[in-house]
Design a protein around this motif. Sequence first.
Motif, PDB file in Angstrom:
ATOM      1  N   UNK A   1      95.340  15.580 -48.903  1.00 41.59           N
ATOM      2  CA  UNK A   1      96.746  15.209 -48.760  1.00 41.59           C
ATOM      3  C   UNK A   1      97.686  16.262 -49.328  1.00 41.59           C
ATOM      4  N   UNK A   2      97.368  16.802 -50.500  1.00 38.73           N
ATOM      5  CA  UNK A   2      98.329  17.645 -51.196  1.00 38.73           C
ATOM      6  C   UNK A   2      98.450  19.042 -50.616  1.00 38.73           C
ATOM      7  N   UNK A   3      97.328  19.625 -50.206  1.00 41.37           N
ATOM      8  CA  UNK A   3      97.384  20.951 -49.591  1.00 41.37           C
ATOM      9  C   UNK A   3      96.873  20.922 -48.159  1.00 41.37           C
ATOM     10  N   UNK A   4      96.658  19.723 -47.649  1.00 39.62           N
ATOM     11  CA  UNK A   4      96.256  19.502 -46.258  1.00 39.62           C
ATOM     12  C   UNK A   4      95.008  20.299 -45.888  1.00 39.62           C
ATOM     13  N   UNK A   5      94.045  20.360 -46.808  1.00 43.11           N
ATOM     14  CA  UNK A   5      92.844  21.133 -46.555  1.00 43.11           C
ATOM     15  C   UNK A   5      91.960  20.430 -45.530  1.00 43.11           C
ATOM     16  N   UNK A   6      91.628  21.124 -44.461  1.00 39.60           N
ATOM     17  CA  UNK A   6      90.828  20.538 -43.384  1.00 39.60           C
ATOM     18  C   UNK A   6      89.416  20.199 -43.845  1.00 39.60           C
ATOM     19  N   UNK A   7      88.834  21.090 -44.657  1.00 38.21           N
ATOM     20  CA  UNK A   7      87.494  20.843 -45.160  1.00 38.21           C
ATOM     21  C   UNK A   7      87.440  19.566 -45.982  1.00 38.21           C
ATOM     22  N   UNK A   8      88.428  19.382 -46.848  1.00 37.66           N
ATOM     23  CA  UNK A   8      88.487  18.171 -47.672  1.00 37.66           C
ATOM     24  C   UNK A   8      88.578  16.931 -46.792  1.00 37.66           C
ATOM     25  N   UNK A   9      89.344  17.018 -45.702  1.00 40.42           N
ATOM     26  CA  UNK A   9      89.481  15.883 -44.793  1.00 40.42           C
ATOM     27  C   UNK A   9      88.147  15.536 -44.142  1.00 40.42           C
ATOM     28  N   UNK A  10      87.398  16.557 -43.703  1.00 40.05           N
ATOM     29  CA  UNK A  10      86.094  16.299 -43.091  1.00 40.05           C
ATOM     30  C   UNK A  10      85.102  15.747 -44.111  1.00 40.05           C
ATOM     31  N   UNK A  11      85.139  16.256 -45.332  1.00 40.86           N
ATOM     32  CA  UNK A  11      84.233  15.777 -46.384  1.00 40.86           C
ATOM     33  C   UNK A  11      84.534  14.324 -46.719  1.00 40.86           C
ATOM     34  N   UNK A  12      85.809  13.995 -46.855  1.00 45.82           N
ATOM     35  CA  UNK A  12      86.176  12.621 -47.179  1.00 45.82           C
ATOM     36  C   UNK A  12      85.822  11.683 -46.024  1.00 45.82           C
ATOM     37  N   UNK A  13      86.061  12.136 -44.799  1.00 52.09           N
ATOM     38  CA  UNK A  13      85.688  11.342 -43.615  1.00 52.09           C
ATOM     39  C   UNK A  13      84.177  11.109 -43.604  1.00 52.09           C
ATOM     40  N   UNK A  14      83.403  12.140 -43.958  1.00 46.81           N
ATOM     41  CA  UNK A  14      81.945  11.996 -44.055  1.00 46.81           C
ATOM     42  C   UNK A  14      81.576  10.886 -45.028  1.00 46.81           C
ATOM     43  N   UNK A  15      82.243  10.867 -46.187  1.00 43.98           N
ATOM     44  CA  UNK A  15      81.935   9.857 -47.195  1.00 43.98           C
ATOM     45  C   UNK A  15      82.321   8.460 -46.722  1.00 43.98           C
ATOM     46  N   UNK A  16      83.404   8.353 -45.977  1.00 43.70           N
ATOM     47  CA  UNK A  16      83.805   7.063 -45.413  1.00 43.70           C
ATOM     48  C   UNK A  16      82.737   6.578 -44.434  1.00 43.70           C
ATOM     49  N   UNK A  17      82.217   7.498 -43.640  1.00 45.56           N
ATOM     50  CA  UNK A  17      81.130   7.189 -42.707  1.00 45.56           C
ATOM     51  C   UNK A  17      79.903   6.685 -43.475  1.00 45.56           C
ATOM     52  N   UNK A  18      79.569   7.379 -44.563  1.00 44.91           N
ATOM     53  CA  UNK A  18      78.407   6.984 -45.355  1.00 44.91           C
ATOM     54  C   UNK A  18      78.618   5.631 -46.031  1.00 44.91           C
ATOM     55  N   UNK A  19      79.839   5.337 -46.422  1.00 47.78           N
ATOM     56  CA  UNK A  19      80.133   4.025 -46.997  1.00 47.78           C
ATOM     57  C   UNK A  19      79.829   2.922 -45.986  1.00 47.78           C
ATOM     58  N   UNK A  20      80.216   3.142 -44.739  1.00 45.78           N
ATOM     59  CA  UNK A  20      79.933   2.162 -43.699  1.00 45.78           C
ATOM     60  C   UNK A  20      78.431   2.046 -43.455  1.00 45.78           C
ATOM     61  N   UNK A  21      77.730   3.161 -43.452  1.00 46.82           N
ATOM     62  CA  UNK A  21      76.299   3.166 -43.161  1.00 46.82           C
ATOM     63  C   UNK A  21      75.466   2.536 -44.280  1.00 46.82           C
ATOM     64  N   UNK A  22      75.863   2.749 -45.548  1.00 48.49           N
ATOM     65  CA  UNK A  22      75.041   2.304 -46.674  1.00 48.49           C
ATOM     66  C   UNK A  22      75.619   1.098 -47.415  1.00 48.49           C
ATOM     67  N   UNK A  23      76.877   0.751 -47.139  1.00 49.85           N
ATOM     68  CA  UNK A  23      77.455  -0.440 -47.749  1.00 49.85           C
ATOM     69  C   UNK A  23      77.452  -0.394 -49.265  1.00 49.85           C
ATOM     70  N   UNK A  24      77.004  -1.489 -49.899  1.00 55.98           N
ATOM     71  CA  UNK A  24      77.063  -1.572 -51.368  1.00 55.98           C
ATOM     72  C   UNK A  24      76.054  -0.649 -52.055  1.00 55.98           C
ATOM     73  N   UNK A  25      75.208   0.027 -51.268  1.00 58.64           N
ATOM     74  CA  UNK A  25      74.289   1.019 -51.855  1.00 58.64           C
ATOM     75  C   UNK A  25      74.955   2.391 -51.963  1.00 58.64           C
ATOM     76  N   UNK A  26      76.127   2.548 -51.366  1.00 56.17           N
ATOM     77  CA  UNK A  26      76.774   3.864 -51.365  1.00 56.17           C
ATOM     78  C   UNK A  26      77.061   4.398 -52.770  1.00 56.17           C
ATOM     79  N   UNK A  27      77.547   3.592 -53.716  1.00 61.66           N
ATOM     80  CA  UNK A  27      77.884   4.161 -55.038  1.00 61.66           C
ATOM     81  C   UNK A  27      76.751   4.933 -55.700  1.00 61.66           C
ATOM     82  N   UNK A  28      75.508   4.591 -55.404  1.00 64.80           N
ATOM     83  CA  UNK A  28      74.380   5.299 -56.029  1.00 64.80           C
ATOM     84  C   UNK A  28      73.666   6.195 -55.023  1.00 64.80           C
TER      85      UNK A  28
END
Length: 419
Positions: free
Chosen positions: A207-234
């Motif tokens: 958000x702050x420097x609009x870094x594209x890499x950061x956006x893809x990395x965060x999107x990846x983690x959102x995807x993994x949250x959906x895939x792993x659910x409550x197991x994602x934190x570990x």
Amino acid sequence: MKKYILVFGIIVLCSAFTTYSYYPIDGYAHTGIKRLKRLELIKSGEIQDGTKLPAGAYKSYLDIKLNLLPKRNDSVHCFLKVNEPFQKEISHLFRGLDKSYSLAVLDISDINHVRYAQRNETTGYQPGSVGKIAVLLGLFDQLAKIYPDDFEKRLDLLRSKSVKAGVWGLTDEHTVPIYNIETKKLVKRQVVASDVFTLFEWADHMMSVSNNGAASILWREVLLMQAFGDKYPVLTEEEAMTYFKTTPKKEITDIGNNVVNLPLRDLGITHDEWRLGSFFTRGANTYVGDKGGSIGTTIGLMKFLVQLEQGNAIDFKSSLEMKRLMYMTDRRIRYAQSPALKEAAVYFKSGSLYKCDRSNGQACGKYMGNVSNFMNSVAIVEHPDNCNYIVVLMTNVLQKNSATDHMMLAASIDKIIKN
């Protein structure tokens, strides 16, 4: 969304962004975002490097409020009814201009008597970095699913979960600020595959420097949250890599597309009003494909911002935290750079994407594409005198850097609303 350069061809497509910073200055203890500690020290005078912050950039994170919270139960459509006198004044600003300008503006200074105006509100544009707001929404949607009854645990995960960039963070030339709290040294450099930051810091880089890499990395983690659910934190890096290497690419693509688009549909924003179809870096395409294309409209983005201010973007606390992540605390650009907004708090996202065809002999350059030349601004403006409003401006004016247009329109719109 991505940057393509055909070195031996004639078509050039570029996305370009200028450095600016978000989140309230005193937010370090709340978020763990290290660059905020540096801003705290600049504000206190302990660090003197010539940095001058706009007058409207000094709000505490506790001072940020949701303007439409008392209207939380109202339909978004109640706010989007054209006020004819206001519409007439706004339309006058665009007299003689073509359909390359789209606008939605909502005056919420008096929440019981809002004023709305629009122009070409359903015209679709390439959203560029404005689309990163959808990734942010997807993040808070998944956090709410992992910890439905405990917002503090959601914040703890954002602060404590550190993830490596990998190839997802590559091919973006734009830098991120890396601050060493012990040495008080700030370095700005491109993301490398070995970089590790917390989820909160990746969100801030996005958000702050609009870094594209950061956006893809965060999107990846959102995807993994959906895939792993409550197991994602570990979830470990090795487990995540195994998932990407062993899961069919189409399945990953479908999940990745859903996690950023379905939360928009939940807000009543249609497929043609706002959608994301591809990650922000080429590195991501190693594991996930493109789907459906990306588009944004001023009406779609306005629907999101209204519901953010109502506290209905996921829930009240999520809406408030997303608004904090949009708060500008450093150098302002384009629409937000208008001197008329100097004293105002501005919650902002900007994006641009241009495409050049040099075979036709027409002039073309950075922010001056001759095939397409998208420049978009979304802003929530809060003046000290309680003059508050929401603006979405999207343009596609060929062979012209529209940053000045955005800045001049900001002053004109501000004047109309204040009068």
